[in-house]
Write an enzyme that holds these catalytic residues in place. Structure first.
Site, short mmCIF file in Angstrom:
data_model
loop_
_atom_site.label_atom_id
_atom_site.label_comp_id
_atom_site.label_asym_id
_atom_site.label_seq_id
_atom_site.Cartn_x
_atom_site.Cartn_y
_atom_site.Cartn_z
N GLY A 180 -32.83 31.44 9.67
CA GLY A 180 -34.28 31.55 9.64
C GLY A 180 -34.87 31.29 11.01
N GLN B 148 -41.24 29.14 17.04
CA GLN B 148 -39.96 28.88 17.71
C GLN B 148 -39.70 29.85 18.86
OE1 GLN B 148 -37.63 28.65 13.78
NE2 GLN B 148 -36.52 27.28 15.14
N CYS C 221 -31.57 23.24 13.14
CA CYS C 221 -32.71 24.05 13.56
C CYS C 221 -32.36 24.67 14.91
CB CYS C 221 -33.94 23.15 13.69
SG CYS C 221 -35.42 24.03 14.21
N LEU C 222 -32.60 25.97 15.04
CA LEU C 222 -32.28 26.65 16.31
C LEU C 222 -33.05 26.05 17.48
CD1 LEU C 222 -32.08 30.44 15.31
CD2 LEU C 222 -30.22 28.80 15.61
N HIS D 35 -38.26 24.91 5.18
CA HIS D 35 -38.04 24.54 6.59
C HIS D 35 -38.91 25.42 7.50
CE1 HIS D 35 -35.16 23.45 10.01
NE2 HIS D 35 -35.85 24.45 10.51
N GLU D 36 -38.93 26.74 7.22
CA GLU D 36 -39.70 27.65 8.09
C GLU D 36 -41.21 27.44 7.93
OE1 GLU D 36 -37.98 28.93 10.31
OE2 GLU D 36 -36.05 28.65 9.31
N HIS E 138 -42.38 24.68 10.01
CA HIS E 138 -42.60 25.09 11.41
C HIS E 138 -44.02 25.61 11.61
CE1 HIS E 138 -38.88 24.69 13.63
NE2 HIS E 138 -38.17 25.28 12.67
ZN ZN Z 1 -36.15 25.16 12.42
#
Ligand code: ZN
Length: 175
Positions: A51, A56, A100-101, A142-143, A146
């Site tokens: 995701g 991000q 998380c990226l 999670h997204e 963000h």
């Molecule tokens: Zn993340």
């Protein structure tokens, strides 16, 4: 998104201040939005993520992409894009480790509902509503975090904080 060059978009990392900001709704699903979503899917795949939310890549708008194993009935991944997503009808509760990226080398055990419904717009501007469970529901939550400027580092227990101290310090010293 005036002046946005898609080729220059990169996944930004903690503690970049843009990751802590609430994102604005998208009022028109146009070619710019579609191109942004395509570029985000590309960046997500390049980093083996499941995701990726617009903040991000430094774009403070309410959009995320995901591709989660087990999304369809054959258990395969399916690319999904959500614009102005809203979560509701939560059920169950479970704790699982999340990465998380934007926060490499950090894993946090996060308690979340195990099922939820997501509504929003797709890339054609049509209303969509989907029910998700397990990893898919976790990814959506999670997204959506963000999009509200919330990170897994905001959900760390004292134990998580200790376990991730070095990795977080390293990221902080890189800024
Ligand atoms: Zn993340």
């Amino acid at each position: 998104m005036p002046g946005l060059s898609l080729d220059q978009l990169r996944v930004i990392h903690y503690p970049d201040a843009r990751l802590k900001q609430a994102c604005a709704p998208i009022d028109r699903v146009d070619d710019d939005v579609r191109a942004l979503a395509m570029r985000m899917l590309e960046l997500m795949r390049a980093e083996d993520g499941i995701g990726l939310a617009a903040p991000q890549v430094g774009v403070l708008q309410r959009l995320f992409v995901c591709s989660v194993p087990g999304t369809d009935k054959e258990g395969k991944k399916r690319d999904l894009v959500f614009i102005n997503p809203v979560l509701q009808d939560f059920e169950g509760e479970d704790v699982a480790e999340e990465g998380c990226l934007s926060i490499p080398d950090v894993l946090v055990r996060v308690r979340r509902p195990t099922a939820c419904t997501i509504t929003g717009l797709d890339l054609d501007g049509n209303r969509i509503a989907l029910r998700g469970t397990d990893l898919l529901a976790r990814c959506w939550q999670h997204e959506c975090d963000h999009l509200d400027g919330k990170l897994i580092t905001d959900r760390m227990s004292e134990m998580d904080r200790i376990a991730n101290r070095k990795a977080l310090k390293r990221l902080e010293s890189r800024q």
